[in-house]
Design a protein around this motif. Sequence first.
Motif, PDB file in Angstrom:
ATOM      1  N   GLY A 152      30.235  -4.310  80.714  1.00 25.26           N
ATOM      2  CA  GLY A 152      30.131  -5.653  81.252  1.00 25.26           C
ATOM      3  C   GLY A 152      28.849  -5.898  82.026  1.00 25.26           C
ATOM      4  N   VAL A 153      28.979  -6.615  83.133  1.00 17.37           N
ATOM      5  CA  VAL A 153      27.831  -7.034  83.933  1.00 17.37           C
ATOM      6  C   VAL A 153      27.076  -5.842  84.505  1.00 17.37           C
ATOM      7  N   ALA A 154      27.785  -4.798  84.884  1.00 15.90           N
ATOM      8  CA  ALA A 154      27.136  -3.631  85.476  1.00 15.90           C
ATOM      9  C   ALA A 154      26.135  -3.004  84.502  1.00 15.90           C
ATOM     10  N   ALA A 155      26.547  -2.847  83.255  1.00 14.01           N
ATOM     11  CA  ALA A 155      25.652  -2.274  82.246  1.00 14.01           C
ATOM     12  C   ALA A 155      24.458  -3.184  81.989  1.00 14.01           C
ATOM     13  N   THR A 156      24.687  -4.488  81.982  1.00 22.02           N
ATOM     14  CA  THR A 156      23.603  -5.447  81.765  1.00 22.02           C
ATOM     15  C   THR A 156      22.573  -5.376  82.882  1.00 22.02           C
ATOM     16  N   ILE A 157      23.049  -5.266  84.125  1.00 19.71           N
ATOM     17  CA  ILE A 157      22.139  -5.176  85.266  1.00 19.71           C
ATOM     18  C   ILE A 157      21.299  -3.899  85.196  1.00 19.71           C
ATOM     19  N   VAL A 158      21.916  -2.794  84.793  1.00 14.40           N
ATOM     20  CA  VAL A 158      21.169  -1.542  84.676  1.00 14.40           C
ATOM     21  C   VAL A 158      20.110  -1.652  83.576  1.00 14.40           C
ATOM     22  N   SER A 159      20.444  -2.319  82.471  1.00 13.22           N
ATOM     23  CA  SER A 159      19.454  -2.504  81.402  1.00 13.22           C
ATOM     24  C   SER A 159      18.273  -3.351  81.891  1.00 13.22           C
ATOM     25  N   LEU A 160      18.565  -4.350  82.723  1.00 14.18           N
ATOM     26  CA  LEU A 160      17.494  -5.159  83.309  1.00 14.18           C
ATOM     27  C   LEU A 160      16.644  -4.327  84.266  1.00 14.18           C
ATOM     28  N   ALA A 161      17.294  -3.467  85.031  1.00 13.51           N
ATOM     29  CA  ALA A 161      16.558  -2.584  85.944  1.00 13.51           C
ATOM     30  C   ALA A 161      15.621  -1.662  85.162  1.00 13.51           C
ATOM     31  N   LEU A 162      16.081  -1.182  84.012  1.00 22.48           N
ATOM     32  CA  LEU A 162      15.237  -0.332  83.166  1.00 22.48           C
ATOM     33  C   LEU A 162      13.981  -1.085  82.730  1.00 22.48           C
ATOM     34  N   LEU A 163      14.156  -2.341  82.330  1.00 21.81           N
ATOM     35  CA  LEU A 163      13.015  -3.160  81.916  1.00 21.81           C
ATOM     36  C   LEU A 163      12.003  -3.295  83.050  1.00 21.81           C
ATOM     37  N   ILE A 164      12.487  -3.578  84.252  1.00 22.69           N
ATOM     38  CA  ILE A 164      11.593  -3.773  85.399  1.00 22.69           C
ATOM     39  C   ILE A 164      10.866  -2.480  85.738  1.00 22.69           C
ATOM     40  N   ILE A 165      11.566  -1.356  85.662  1.00 25.60           N
ATOM     41  CA  ILE A 165      10.940  -0.060  85.962  1.00 25.60           C
ATOM     42  C   ILE A 165       9.820   0.238  84.975  1.00 25.60           C
TER      43      ILE A 165
END
Length: 365
Positions: A152-165
């Motif tokens: 859900g949302v938790a996985a989506t947020i982590v994927s966004l964090a990966l992009l930013i990193i």
Amino acid sequence: MAGSELSQAVEQMAAPAATAQPGNAILRSLIGGLVTALPVLAIGLLVLNFAPTYYTFLALGAFVNLIVVVGLQVFMGNSNIANLGHSAFVGLGAYGVAILSTPLAMKKLSIPNAPFGFATLELDPVSSALIALLVVGIVALVSGKVISRLSGVAATIVSLALLIIVHSVFLNWTNLFKGNQAFFGIPKVVGLPWMLVFAVMAIVAARLFKDSRWGLQLRASAQSPQAAAALGIDAKKLRLMSWVLSALICGLAGVLYAYFAGTISPKLFYFQMIFNTLAMLILGGMATVTGAVTGVIVLSIGLEFIRSIESGVTVAGIQMPQLLGLSGVALGVVIVLCMAFRPSGISGRHELDELLSLLLRRRAK
């Protein structure tokens, strides 16, 4: 639909390992993937034989988007988890081949102080691509270990964090990635014929995974996690598998982009690519590979038309004002309208070969 896929998953798990996916099922998936790729082949051949150079360049960009969207579908369409980090893998693939394959004379101008001896290393395009994809696979495996445990949302947020990193690394490790400046001098070794070949391969790979026992069980676990867990389906392992495959396909798109454009920069692999490819997948329908292909074709043509009028056009002798940013508005409208009125997208839940088969059976009656 959930009950149907769960029952199919039970049958797959009950089947002996040697017959878990019979040869005729693989053949059906292979043929289905090739049928889905037919419109792509037709467009590519028309552009190759009849279009001027400008449209050939546009087609190359569209095929890169196609491979990215197909890669995105492998994870999102089967796990039902929104992924906002896929363009990070596109960027890793592109920068990987840029650093490894750029001629030494160009590296002296672009990255003379590159660490680990990269400034004095020049590999052939194929070896560079394989190493770049290996790096993409390692990053995907490490990040996937985290994302596969979430939903859900938790996985989506982590994927966004990966992009930013990853984007921050591109911007701040200037000795290796040149920061905001364009990385130029990459050998241009990919043309439209090779792009077509790899686009078809990506489509077929995505379809084979979707129809495999792993794809089926992953969709079942996404639709009914408790029931899938009761059946012994390892959702974490399946999410990790689809995440890595998705990343490799996206990384391949980055490799191809670098090899046809010859120059790259970090902004190409950030939010604009995320919005473009997400809109394409949502418009076409994320549940099917056909949806990914359909969304890319429809939105690529539509966006090119919108861009042609952004700078102002003359209608019935009246000069219209400039409408800069109209393409961005159009993307937002597409996402909102599709989610509101057609969540399953243009293609719904049926692949192109399945729709054709249904149509033929109805006519036979």
